[in-house]
Design a protein around this motif. Structure first.
Motif, PDB file in Angstrom:
ATOM      1  N   LEU A  14       1.080  -1.554  -0.027  1.00  0.00           N
ATOM      2  CA  LEU A  14       0.266  -0.123  -0.383  1.00  0.00           C
ATOM      3  C   LEU A  14       0.732   1.655  -0.079  1.00  0.00           C
ATOM      4  CD1 LEU A  14      -2.817  -1.161   3.345  1.00  0.00           C
ATOM      5  CD2 LEU A  14      -2.946  -0.736   0.482  1.00  0.00           C
ATOM      6  N   GLN A  15       0.273   2.077  -0.808  1.00  0.00           N
ATOM      7  CA  GLN A  15       0.971   3.797  -0.140  1.00  0.00           C
ATOM      8  C   GLN A  15       0.152   4.786   0.381  1.00  0.00           C
ATOM      9  OE1 GLN A  15       2.030   3.801  -4.524  1.00  0.00           O
ATOM     10  NE2 GLN A  15       4.167   4.067  -3.812  1.00  0.00           N
ATOM     11  N   TRP A  16       0.354   5.585   0.674  1.00  0.00           N
ATOM     12  CA  TRP A  16      -0.613   6.876   1.194  1.00  0.00           C
ATOM     13  C   TRP A  16      -0.895   7.397   0.294  1.00  0.00           C
ATOM     14  CZ3 TRP A  16      -0.957  11.775   0.636  1.00  0.00           C
ATOM     15  CH2 TRP A  16      -1.825  12.222   1.622  1.00  0.00           C
ATOM     16  N   VAL A 170       0.008  -7.479  -5.967  1.00  0.00           N
ATOM     17  CA  VAL A 170      -0.801  -8.144  -4.740  1.00  0.00           C
ATOM     18  C   VAL A 170      -1.738  -7.285  -4.397  1.00  0.00           C
ATOM     19  CG1 VAL A 170       1.654  -8.804  -3.679  1.00  0.00           C
ATOM     20  CG2 VAL A 170       1.185  -6.451  -3.313  1.00  0.00           C
ATOM     21  N   SER A 171      -2.273  -7.784  -3.599  1.00  0.00           N
ATOM     22  CA  SER A 171      -3.932  -7.074  -2.915  1.00  0.00           C
ATOM     23  C   SER A 171      -4.245  -7.475  -1.328  1.00  0.00           C
ATOM     24  CB  SER A 171      -5.048  -8.188  -3.499  1.00  0.00           C
ATOM     25  OG  SER A 171      -6.052  -7.024  -3.293  1.00  0.00           O
ATOM     26  N   ALA A 172      -4.294  -6.686  -0.867  1.00  0.00           N
ATOM     27  CA  ALA A 172      -4.377  -6.911   0.616  1.00  0.00           C
ATOM     28  C   ALA A 172      -5.690  -6.974   1.180  1.00  0.00           C
ATOM     29  CB  ALA A 172      -3.326  -5.716   1.324  1.00  0.00           C
ATOM     30  N   GLY A 173      -6.117  -8.298   1.711  1.00  0.00           N
ATOM     31  CA  GLY A 173      -7.324  -8.137   2.738  1.00  0.00           C
ATOM     32  C   GLY A 173      -7.815  -7.628   3.875  1.00  0.00           C
ATOM     33  N   ALA A 230     -12.214  15.623  -0.953  1.00  0.00           N
ATOM     34  CA  ALA A 230     -12.835  14.787   0.744  1.00  0.00           C
ATOM     35  C   ALA A 230     -12.471  13.400  -0.573  1.00  0.00           C
ATOM     36  CB  ALA A 230     -13.691  14.921   0.575  1.00  0.00           C
ATOM     37  N   TRP A 231     -11.666  12.756   0.761  1.00  0.00           N
ATOM     38  CA  TRP A 231     -11.481  10.742  -0.114  1.00  0.00           C
ATOM     39  C   TRP A 231     -11.360  10.248   1.445  1.00  0.00           C
ATOM     40  CZ3 TRP A 231      -6.826  10.169   2.205  1.00  0.00           C
ATOM     41  CH2 TRP A 231      -5.508  10.619   2.290  1.00  0.00           C
ATOM     42  N   ALA A 232     -11.872   9.233   1.816  1.00  0.00           N
ATOM     43  CA  ALA A 232     -11.535   8.300   2.864  1.00  0.00           C
ATOM     44  C   ALA A 232     -10.132   8.034   3.112  1.00  0.00           C
ATOM     45  CB  ALA A 232     -12.220   6.806   2.717  1.00  0.00           C
ATOM     46  N   SER A 233      -9.687   8.180   4.011  1.00  0.00           N
ATOM     47  CA  SER A 233      -8.282   7.718   4.455  1.00  0.00           C
ATOM     48  C   SER A 233      -8.030   6.869   5.732  1.00  0.00           C
ATOM     49  CB  SER A 233      -7.897   9.190   5.162  1.00  0.00           C
ATOM     50  OG  SER A 233      -6.189   8.875   5.483  1.00  0.00           O
ATOM     51  N   ALA A 234      -7.517   5.620   5.240  1.00  0.00           N
ATOM     52  CA  ALA A 234      -7.887   4.423   5.860  1.00  0.00           C
ATOM     53  C   ALA A 234      -7.307   4.500   8.123  1.00  0.00           C
ATOM     54  CB  ALA A 234      -7.566   3.524   5.973  1.00  0.00           C
ATOM     55  N   ARG A 235      -7.908   3.954   8.871  1.00  0.00           N
ATOM     56  CA  ARG A 235      -6.776   4.229  10.007  1.00  0.00           C
ATOM     57  C   ARG A 235      -6.860   2.780  10.924  1.00  0.00           C
ATOM     58  NH1 ARG A 235     -10.040   8.632  13.405  1.00  0.00           N
ATOM     59  NH2 ARG A 235     -12.192   7.572  14.244  1.00  0.00           N
ATOM     60  N   ASN A 236      -6.571   2.759  11.779  1.00  0.00           N
ATOM     61  CA  ASN A 236      -6.472   0.805  12.414  1.00  0.00           C
ATOM     62  C   ASN A 236      -6.343   0.004  11.119  1.00  0.00           C
ATOM     63  OD1 ASN A 236      -6.615   2.579  15.017  1.00  0.00           O
ATOM     64  ND2 ASN A 236      -8.960   3.049  14.819  1.00  0.00           N
ATOM     65  N   VAL A 237      -5.592  -0.017  10.971  1.00  0.00           N
ATOM     66  CA  VAL A 237      -5.816  -0.979   9.712  1.00  0.00           C
ATOM     67  C   VAL A 237      -5.051  -2.114  10.197  1.00  0.00           C
ATOM     68  CG1 VAL A 237      -4.865  -1.724   7.563  1.00  0.00           C
ATOM     69  CG2 VAL A 237      -5.758   1.236   7.702  1.00  0.00           C
ATOM     70  N   LEU A 252       1.106  -0.170  -7.892  1.00  0.00           N
ATOM     71  CA  LEU A 252       1.961   0.488  -7.505  1.00  0.00           C
ATOM     72  C   LEU A 252       1.926  -0.704  -6.367  1.00  0.00           C
ATOM     73  CD1 LEU A 252       3.087   3.522  -8.168  1.00  0.00           C
ATOM     74  CD2 LEU A 252       3.032   2.393  -9.814  1.00  0.00           C
ATOM     75  N   ALA A 253       1.154  -1.878  -6.095  1.00  0.00           N
ATOM     76  CA  ALA A 253       1.492  -2.588  -5.427  1.00  0.00           C
ATOM     77  C   ALA A 253       2.264  -3.735  -5.754  1.00  0.00           C
ATOM     78  CB  ALA A 253      -0.032  -3.234  -4.958  1.00  0.00           C
ATOM     79  N   ARG A 254       3.722  -3.495  -6.345  1.00  0.00           N
ATOM     80  CA  ARG A 254       4.031  -4.620  -7.661  1.00  0.00           C
ATOM     81  C   ARG A 254       4.649  -5.353  -6.175  1.00  0.00           C
ATOM     82  NH1 ARG A 254       1.024  -5.841 -11.990  1.00  0.00           N
ATOM     83  NH2 ARG A 254      -0.174  -3.806 -12.075  1.00  0.00           N
TER      84      ARG A 254
END
Length: 317
Positions: A14-16, A170-173, A230-237, A252-254
């Protein structure tokens, strides 16, 4: 005898930043925009290298071969020839000039690889492919492409040709909460509509990062009001699992690094010593590739763990 554990990979997961669109015309525009921008960066940085070389640029070894060659012996012959040409050329370039060139050619390689990751299903795919070969050819010629040996007993490489041509991601669950980039509340608890623009006051958080761009150094002044998407920022991942996929949602998840099977040559103390000293190099950037290895074409059920471990030739001299 070395105990080989099979192919290993180091991946970027992942990237920010905003989550890329999952599909449809929005994703097509996203990939096109960032792909073209990356391709332009690769070209601009390469041009800067040529500018810095000045009149010497006319004498660099020529990338005068077809990019794809399926004959292993023909590929290796080209690599050896070009390595000799680059050794002769590199010896004529002053160290100070090499120091100026290095960040630009590395950025060109990185941007070209990004471009391919964005444009792999785009008409500009082959342009990105060519940009990788062109930049990697110069980077390897001037600065090498080190194969490293680690304490775990494995050799590793981040060779641009080897890495970029293995087409998988890669795909992260993940399980996470999503907070609004405008107000900081959970998305389900705020009134802002994602992907719309709203005024936001620039401030610095406890780590000194700007609340507008999340950077520690930027041009946003404290107290300044800026229109922000406005966008959704993930936290407590929390990551439940990571899967290898042919087309990751995050382009770019490579792979960024992979273990490198040298076969019996890897057990030679001279090879290990060269790798530890940083003078053992991969020659993959110096000649043609075998084309892309598409994960979508893999027969996972019948493939063995060693199918992708091709014995590598090492020249010791």
């Amino acid at each position: 005898m070395t105990d080989r554990r099979g192919q290993q990979f180091k991946m970027l997961i992942l990237q920010w930043g905003p989550i890329p669109p999952s599909g449809g015309p929005h994703r097509d525009r996203y990939l096109d925009h960032f792909g073209r921008a990356s391709l332009q960066t690769a070209e601009d940085e390469y041009d800067e290298v040529m500018r810095l070389l000045g009149t010497d640029a006319a004498h660099i070894p020529a990338l005068d071969f077809d990019l794809v060659e399926n004959d292993d012996r023909a590929r290796r012959a080209t690599q050896r020839q070009k390595r000799a040409e680059w050794l002769a050329f590199q010896s004529t370039i002053h160290t100070k000039l090499l120091d100026e060139i290095e960040p630009h050619i590395r950025k060109s390689v990185s941007a070209a690889m990004d471009a391919l990751n964005y444009l792999e299903d785009h008409p500009l795919r082959e342009a990105a492919h060519g940009a990788i070969h062109r930049a990697a050819f110069v980077k390897r010629g001037l600065f090498g492409c080190p194969i490293t040996y680690r304490d775990d007993g494995d050799y590793w490489t981040d060779c641009p040709i080897n890495i970029s041509h293995l087409r998988m991601g890669v795909s992260a669950g993940l399980v996470s909460d999503f907070e609004c980039s405008i107000c900081g509340k959970l998305v389900e608890d705020c009134d802002h509509e994602m992907r719309q623009y709203y005024p936001k006051v620039a401030e610095r958080d406890g780590e000194g990062k700007c609340t507008i761009c999340n950077e520690t150094e930027c041009d946003h002044r404290a107290g300044e009001t800026v229109l922000v998407e406005a966008w959704a920022s993930a936290r407590n991942v929390k990551a439940n699992e990571v899967s290898m996929v042919a087309r990751p949602r995050y382009p770019l998840a490579r792979m960024v690094e992979k273990s490198f099977d040298l076969g019996r040559a890897g057990e030679d103390p001279r090879v290990r010593d060269a790798a530890r000293r940083g003078v053992l190099n991969c020659d993959g950037d110096l000649g043609p590739c075998k084309g892309f290895n598409e994960m979508s074409d893999w027969d996972v059920k019948s493939a063995s763990s060693s199918d992708e471990d091709e014995a590598q030739e090492i020249d010791l001299f």
